[in-house]
Design a protein around this motif. Structure first.
Motif, PDB file in Angstrom:
ATOM      1  N   ILE A 246       0.818  -1.289  -0.009  1.00 29.42           N
ATOM      2  CA  ILE A 246      -0.209   0.076  -0.172  1.00 29.42           C
ATOM      3  C   ILE A 246       0.894   1.256  -0.002  1.00 29.42           C
ATOM      4  CG2 ILE A 246      -1.981   1.203   1.000  1.00 29.42           C
ATOM      5  CD1 ILE A 246      -2.470  -1.581   2.545  1.00 29.42           C
ATOM      6  N   LYS A 337      -5.342  20.197  -5.072  1.00 31.23           N
ATOM      7  CA  LYS A 337      -5.362  19.220  -6.251  1.00 31.23           C
ATOM      8  C   LYS A 337      -5.970  17.645  -5.681  1.00 31.23           C
ATOM      9  CE  LYS A 337      -1.286  21.224  -8.112  1.00 31.23           C
ATOM     10  NZ  LYS A 337       0.190  21.176  -8.115  1.00 31.23           N
ATOM     11  N   GLY A 340     -10.600  13.741  -3.053  1.00 36.17           N
ATOM     12  CA  GLY A 340     -11.477  12.474  -2.345  1.00 36.17           C
ATOM     13  C   GLY A 340     -10.110  11.904  -1.543  1.00 36.17           C
ATOM     14  N   PHE A 342      -9.401   8.611   1.444  1.00 36.56           N
ATOM     15  CA  PHE A 342      -9.545   7.385   2.014  1.00 36.56           C
ATOM     16  C   PHE A 342      -8.639   7.525   3.215  1.00 36.56           C
ATOM     17  CE2 PHE A 342     -11.311   5.944  -2.146  1.00 36.56           C
ATOM     18  CZ  PHE A 342     -12.574   5.240  -1.628  1.00 36.56           C
ATOM     19  N   VAL A 344      -7.921   4.924   6.295  1.00 33.35           N
ATOM     20  CA  VAL A 344      -8.206   3.570   6.753  1.00 33.35           C
ATOM     21  C   VAL A 344      -7.449   3.203   7.795  1.00 33.35           C
ATOM     22  CG1 VAL A 344      -8.750   1.182   6.227  1.00 33.35           C
ATOM     23  CG2 VAL A 344      -9.116   2.826   4.425  1.00 33.35           C
TER      24      VAL A 344
ATOM     25  N   GLU B 159      -5.026  11.459 -10.042  1.00 34.88           N
ATOM     26  CA  GLU B 159      -4.156  12.394  -8.828  1.00 34.88           C
ATOM     27  C   GLU B 159      -5.072  12.885  -8.104  1.00 34.88           C
ATOM     28  OE1 GLU B 159      -0.934  14.530 -10.346  1.00 34.88           O
ATOM     29  OE2 GLU B 159      -0.106  12.906 -11.508  1.00 34.88           O
ATOM     30  N   THR B 160      -6.452  12.743  -8.165  1.00 33.72           N
ATOM     31  CA  THR B 160      -7.461  13.494  -7.449  1.00 33.72           C
ATOM     32  C   THR B 160      -7.994  12.793  -6.035  1.00 33.72           C
ATOM     33  OG1 THR B 160      -9.209  12.976  -9.020  1.00 33.72           O
ATOM     34  CG2 THR B 160      -7.986  15.159  -8.939  1.00 33.72           C
ATOM     35  N   ILE B 161      -7.797  11.538  -6.167  1.00 32.76           N
ATOM     36  CA  ILE B 161      -8.167  10.686  -4.893  1.00 32.76           C
ATOM     37  C   ILE B 161      -6.879  10.072  -4.070  1.00 32.76           C
ATOM     38  CG2 ILE B 161      -9.183   8.807  -3.977  1.00 32.76           C
ATOM     39  CD1 ILE B 161     -11.084   9.115  -6.621  1.00 32.76           C
ATOM     40  N   GLY B 162      -6.782  10.237  -2.917  1.00 30.72           N
ATOM     41  CA  GLY B 162      -5.777   9.564  -2.115  1.00 30.72           C
ATOM     42  C   GLY B 162      -6.162   8.367  -1.237  1.00 30.72           C
ATOM     43  N   HIS B 163      -5.292   7.555  -1.017  1.00 34.61           N
ATOM     44  CA  HIS B 163      -5.830   6.491  -0.191  1.00 34.61           C
ATOM     45  C   HIS B 163      -4.610   6.132   0.632  1.00 34.61           C
ATOM     46  CE1 HIS B 163      -6.925   2.418   1.302  1.00 34.61           C
ATOM     47  NE2 HIS B 163      -5.662   2.458   1.474  1.00 34.61           N
ATOM     48  N   TYR B 164      -4.993   6.264   2.200  1.00 28.18           N
ATOM     49  CA  TYR B 164      -3.724   5.992   3.498  1.00 28.18           C
ATOM     50  C   TYR B 164      -4.351   4.840   4.283  1.00 28.18           C
ATOM     51  CZ  TYR B 164      -0.506   7.321   7.006  1.00 28.18           C
ATOM     52  OH  TYR B 164       0.415   7.243   7.710  1.00 28.18           O
ATOM     53  N   GLY B 165      -3.623   3.769   4.289  1.00 24.49           N
ATOM     54  CA  GLY B 165      -3.621   2.968   5.247  1.00 24.49           C
ATOM     55  C   GLY B 165      -4.027   1.496   4.743  1.00 24.49           C
ATOM     56  N   GLY B 185      -6.690   3.656 -10.553  1.00 27.54           N
ATOM     57  CA  GLY B 185      -5.387   4.407 -11.210  1.00 27.54           C
ATOM     58  C   GLY B 185      -5.108   5.302 -10.233  1.00 27.54           C
ATOM     59  N   VAL B 187      -2.505   7.000  -7.532  1.00 24.99           N
ATOM     60  CA  VAL B 187      -1.196   6.994  -7.369  1.00 24.99           C
ATOM     61  C   VAL B 187      -0.716   7.589  -5.895  1.00 24.99           C
ATOM     62  CG1 VAL B 187      -0.314   7.094  -9.569  1.00 24.99           C
ATOM     63  CG2 VAL B 187      -1.019   9.390  -8.570  1.00 24.99           C
ATOM     64  N   TYR B 188      -1.550   8.432  -5.489  1.00 25.70           N
ATOM     65  CA  TYR B 188      -1.347   8.843  -4.054  1.00 25.70           C
ATOM     66  C   TYR B 188      -2.077   7.722  -2.891  1.00 25.70           C
ATOM     67  CZ  TYR B 188      -0.014  13.661  -5.313  1.00 25.70           C
ATOM     68  OH  TYR B 188       0.310  14.552  -6.088  1.00 25.70           O
ATOM     69  N   ILE B 189      -1.066   6.720  -2.853  1.00 20.73           N
ATOM     70  CA  ILE B 189      -1.150   5.582  -2.015  1.00 20.73           C
ATOM     71  C   ILE B 189      -0.128   5.264  -0.798  1.00 20.73           C
ATOM     72  CG2 ILE B 189      -1.340   3.183  -2.206  1.00 20.73           C
ATOM     73  CD1 ILE B 189      -2.093   3.320  -5.167  1.00 20.73           C
ATOM     74  N   ASP B 190      -0.503   5.376  -0.098  1.00 19.47           N
ATOM     75  CA  ASP B 190       0.516   5.383   1.149  1.00 19.47           C
ATOM     76  C   ASP B 190      -0.030   4.788   2.447  1.00 19.47           C
ATOM     77  OD1 ASP B 190       2.903   5.432   2.181  1.00 19.47           O
ATOM     78  OD2 ASP B 190       3.256   7.806   1.787  1.00 19.47           O
TER      79      ASP B 190
END
Lengths: 810, 195
Positions: A246, A337, A340, A342, A344, B159-165, B185, B187-190
């Motif tokens: 992740i 920029k 949205g 998430f 978690v 690039e407009t949606i981020g995911h964390y955890g 798609g 890319v802000y994944i961390d």
């Protein structure tokens, strides 16, 4: 960890640096004390005297952010006093390799630096090869351009006087540590290092760890029982979440995320598959295409074939040279920029540096989805301190999740033990497991794209997503089978070593990643986990065998350790070139003439003395040996001391480069820095406590734990407290250029002033376990309102461990 | 005589109870506490036992959850004496593991929703939340999707949606989040490994 927790008992010397194991990993510390009971020397190097220090043979305080100077001094000591394990260094490292003629280092900069881009062109950081393409070596280690001699020259500047003046450690203490630790540079001694966030949280974090890796290679401590580099990681499944990547830059199993310039699968695989011309280097990553293609098949199943490049073009491509880490994401969110988000099982409004910027950034979101077992400051950002909810546009969801004991599944500890756990009860109310929530949301998204279409919709509609059972709940075993991988057609596997052939039927689980194919005949969600089941479906992660055939605590039948149940990585390096254990008393592996006996070896090949079939021990490295010269790093092939981004000194005493020349620095209007400033004269560091975990987002909601550690405090040395007129227990505030944190003063003997470059420098420290939301009567907030958005150039880990503050009466 | 650890606990509880009974009439409170403990031990003895792993640091200590067969509720959690790493012992946080169960009144049990500009959460259900979240994902993704970069290279990224955890969920869940993020798609994944 290259080794694992029980193995700590096998060490002769344990250096704990960058960790407070007794308080943050108490059960790991039990194994450290077992070693001590058997006579091991245990050393704690840390700015603060802690309960770890209290149980060690000695504690050596050092100024935060000077670890490379300290360890570079140890390399200098080892090389000048010939304390290294020569046989190991000659055969198993690149000490004998010849450094290219254009490589250079001058006044803190390596060759190839581009100041305008703050990046290096690494073209000159190379090792010479002969006409066959095999690295040139000088086994006498006398060539002036061999790695060992180049390294000796590099660290000749790290004298006791210089290191003492930078770190604030007395010369006596430096020598005490160097002598005790380098005593393990013999075949019959093992030294290990335990670190934690105290090393990763610096703008030089990766290179700190690499400096120690160099020491471990010089002393022959890699691959042996009681040795290794052991990260005591801070989250229950941080190993697994990292393995499954992740992370923006990797796909599950540490496969590389494609970048825009790699326009075809062929180009991508060519770039990612290393080549070695040396017949004795196993260069295991030649198998990269098998792992990658099997991953794509695991993701998209039948929908991807050779004809459509197995879906390569459906994957997002990163911009070349651009990073997308946490700090980058919040920087982009601050710029409006990112729309949205998430979040978690995390509390990023507390855990991310420069939290005020993060919280401001979140106000730009159109929507926020939280999944957790308790509420936290991130999910409530819209009514945080100083925020008027009536002005915040963000649509927010907080989804109730199952706690860990309310679901089946596996977690991986730092020692790479993947342990299966079972559901003990239903989750309360409407709570669902995170896996099930994700399955349901994405199933709905797939429906929308099937119906309405959209850009690159095929990547979504084709995603294999059939992991719900007949009752509509997550089928965890089905997911873990997909991760393990299976055959997509009847396949005959030939084992040339054993002279056998085995038929695997379509649908059968792959017993090991050695069986994966690059032609689409296998699917595997994560190649490092291939073999977590056997081909008959036995779940090895659930194994509870307690047998310990070596007596060294490998426990081969307890759970499953990736890769292929290997308990100690690089274990072939525990033997000499003939495969005989360097230390027969701690025999984890031995070549018995036709096979290895002991731990699962790093590959089946004979030891390297067999010139025809033998292989070097570091099989994942292209050259097959441990890298003393490491050209892959962003800062240079040899670690170099630089000051923290915010520090007490105006100049780096070691060179003309004050800070890491390639450290990641952010430049929004909220990213202020104050180096060597009279307004912020004290070094500050952050840490945890035994009773809280990370941001406290789970533990602050628990009365027993909260009662023991109720609110934020700052530890201040007695001398500084006296100067400032601050009393123990008094309410004060700690201020950096970015924010201020109200807290209680804890005046203590645990911090002593440092004498650095002829000046007295005070250091203070604060736990990072608090936020504003709970407990309700608390005046605490996150310590990270103080910390800077700046990070290591390889990992982009933020610099939480060294920054500048002032302390004032409230 | 061989005594299992659990048997030993039960036995010592019974002996302790006997001592307390003999002091009846002096102070009833400790007696009552012991009686409650005795009762708990008997309840634990007949409970369903389930193995789990600690959810704090990365040592991976084993725990045993005892679930009351009648109510389905967890009534006790303690260190797993058979586990080779922790050998039954736990730190302060692990020892308090029970407070993560539904016995903790702060646990989230409902879907909470906050409308734009609202000052409070409101309770909702999954049938509301899931389609709404899916719609938001699609709208945001489609609006900001980058098919080609400035050089004209195919990048297919959002690039407009981020995911964390999260490093505090199971492997299988991590894998699902990792691949679904790529399918979208993102890319802000961390996650926490970085911080």
């Amino acid at each position: 960890m290259t080794n694992h927790y029980c193995d700590l008992k096998n060490a002769d010397v344990i250096l704990i640096m960058g960790s407070n194991a007794a308080e943050h990993h108490p059960i790991a510390f039990k194994w450290i004390l077992r070693a001590k009971e058997k006579g091991a020397t245990v050393i704690h190097v840390d700015p603060r005297y802690t309960r770890t220090s209290a149980r060690c043979d000695f504690h050596v305080p050092l100024r935060s952010g000077t670890d490379i100077a300290f360890l570079g001094g140890m390399i200098h000591y080892i090389l000048e006093n010939k304390k290294y394990f020569r046989d190991y260094v000659v055969n198993y490292t690149n000490a004998s390799f010849i450094v290219g003629k254009d490589y250079d280092f001058n006044n803190g900069l390596f060759s190839g630096y581009d100041a305008s881009k703050r990046k290096y062109d690494k073209a000159t950081w190379v090792l010479e090869k002969d006409e066959k393409g095999i690295p040139k070596r000088d086994m006498t280690l006398l060539d002036s351009r061999c790695v060992l001699q180049m390294m000796r020259k590099h660290y000749s500047r790290y004298t006791l006087d210089k290191v003492s003046s930078i770190t604030g450690v007395s010369k006596e203490n430096l020598l005490k540590v160097y002598q005790a630790y380098s005593a393990t540079g013999r075949p019959d001694k093992a030294g290990t290092e335990c670190y934690a966030l105290g090393w990763t949280h610096h703008t030089t974090g990766s290179q700190i760890i690499r400096t120690m890796s160099i020491i471990q290679l010089l002393l022959g401590n890699m691959g042996i029982a009681g040795g290794g580099i052991n990260a005591l990681r801070g989250e229950p499944n941080v190993q697994g979440s990292t393995d499954h990547c992740i992370l923006y830059g990797n796909l599950p199993g540490y496969l590389k995320m494609p970048v825009a310039s790699l326009d075809t699968l062929e180009h991508y695989l060519k770039k990612c598959t290393p080549e070695s011309k040396d017949p004795q280097s196993a260069n295991y990553y030649t198998n990269y295409p098998k792992f990658f293609v099997s991953f794509l098949k695991g993701m998209w199943g039948d929908k991807v074939t050779k004809e459509n490049e197995f879906g390569y073009q459906w994957l997002p491509k990163l911009e070349d040279g651009k990073a997308y880490s946490t700090m980058h994401m919040f920087d982009a969110m601050y710029a409006g920029k990112v729309k949205g988000y998430f979040c978690v099982g995390a509390d990023t409004a507390v855990s991310t540096p420069n939290s005020n910027k993060v919280r401001k950034a979140m106000q730009n979101l159109d929507w926020l989805v939280g999944e957790n077992i308790f509420n936290n400051e991130t999910y409530e950002f819209w009514r945080g301190p100083g925020v008027d909810p009536k002005k915040i546009k963000t649509e927010c969801f907080l989804l109730p999740a199952s706690a860990t004991m309310e679901k089946d599944g596996s977690q991986s500890n730092s020692g790479r033990w993947v342990q299966w756990k079972y559901k003990a009860a239903e989750a309360p109310g409407d709570a669902l497991s995170v896996g099930e929530i994700e399955l349901k949301i994405m199933a709905e998204v797939k429906k929308l794209y099937a119906k309405e279409g959209g850009p690159n919709a095929v990547a979504i509609t084709s995603l294999k997503w059939d992991y719900l059972d007949s009752k509509g709940h997550i089928d965890v075993l089905k997911v873990s089978h997909q991760i393990n991988g299976h055959f997509l057609k009847d396949t005959v596997i030939e084992d040339k070593a054993k002279g056998t052939t085995t038929l695997f039927k379509k649908g059968q689980l792959v017993p090991t990643f050695g069986n994966l194919k690059d032609d689409g005949a296998t699917a595997c969600g994560n190649w490092v986990m291939a073999g977590s089941f056997d081909e008959k479906g036995l779940n090895k992660m659930a194994k509870r065998g307690k047998d310990d055939p070596t007596g060294l605590g490998l426990f081969p039948n307890w759970a499953y350790a990736w890769p292929v149940n290997r308990r100690i990585l690089y274990n072939r390096a525990s033997c000499d070139i003939n495969g005989k254990p360097y230390n027969p008393k701690r025999n984890i592996l031995e070549w018995k003439g036709d096979k290895w006996v002991g731990d699962v070896p790093d590959g089946p090949w004979p030891p390297m003395a067999n010139k025809e079939k033998g292989k070097y021990p570091f099989i994942m490295k292209t050259d097959g040996v441990g890298a003393l010269f490491g050209p892959g790093m962003a800062e240079g092939p040899f670690p170099e001391h630089y000051e923290p981004l915010e520090g007490p000194l105006a100049k780096n005493p070691m060179s003309g480069q004050r800070i890491n020349p390639v450290a990641e620095i952010f430049k929004s209007d909220m990213d202020k820095l104050a180096n060597a400033s009279e307004k912020y004269p004290y070094v500050c560091t952050t840490y945890s406590c035994t009773e809280h975990w990370c941001t406290g987002a789970l533990t602050r909601w628990q009365a027993w734990l909260l009662e023991m550690q109720p609110e934020l405090y700052v530890e201040i040395g007695e001398q500084l407290a006296k100067e400032k007129g601050i009393k123990n227990g008094e309410r004060i505030k700690v201020i950096s250029i970015r924010g201020e944190a109200p807290c209680v003063a804890m005046v203590t003997k645990r911090f002593k002033p440092f004498h650095v470059e002829g000046k007295t420098i005070h250091q203070v420290g604060m736990p990072f376990n608090y936020g504003w939301l709970f407990p309700k009567d608390s005046t605490s907030d996150s310590t990270n309102v103080l910390t800077p958005t700046a990070g290591d150039a390889n990992t982009f880990c933020p610099e939480y461990k060294a920054f500048m503050v002032n302390v004032e009466k409230a | 005589m061989q005594i299992s650890r659990r048997g030993f606990l039960t036995l010592s509880g019974a002996v302790g109870g006997g001592v307390v009974l003999s002091s009846l009439g002096l102070n009833l409170n400790p007696t009552k506490a012991y009686a409650d403990e005795l009762d708990k031990m008997n309840r634990v003895k007949i409970a369903k036992q389930t193995i789990t792993t600690c959810c704090y640091c990365s040592v991976g200590c084993g725990l045993v959850c005892s679930t009351d067969k009648a109510t389905g509720k967890i009534i006790n959690i303690e260190g797993d004496a058979d586990h080779p790493i922790n050998e039954g012992s736990l730190c302060a946080k692990g020892a308090g593991f029970f407070d993560l169960t539904e016995a903790n009144k702060h646990r989230l049990t409902k879907v909470l929703y906050r409308k734009p500009y609202a000052t409070e959460w409101e309770e909702k259900d999954w049938d509301f939340a899931i389609p709404r979240i899916a719609r938001l994902i699609k709208n945001t993704r489609d609006k900001g999707f980058i098919t080609k970069n400035e050089k004209g290279e195919l990048v297919n990224r959002c690039e407009t949606i981020g995911h964390y955890g999260s490093s505090n969920v199971d492997n299988e869940e991590c894998w699902l989040m990792s691949v679904r993020s790529r399918a979208l798609g993102l890319v802000y994944i961390d996650h926490q490994a970085r911080v």
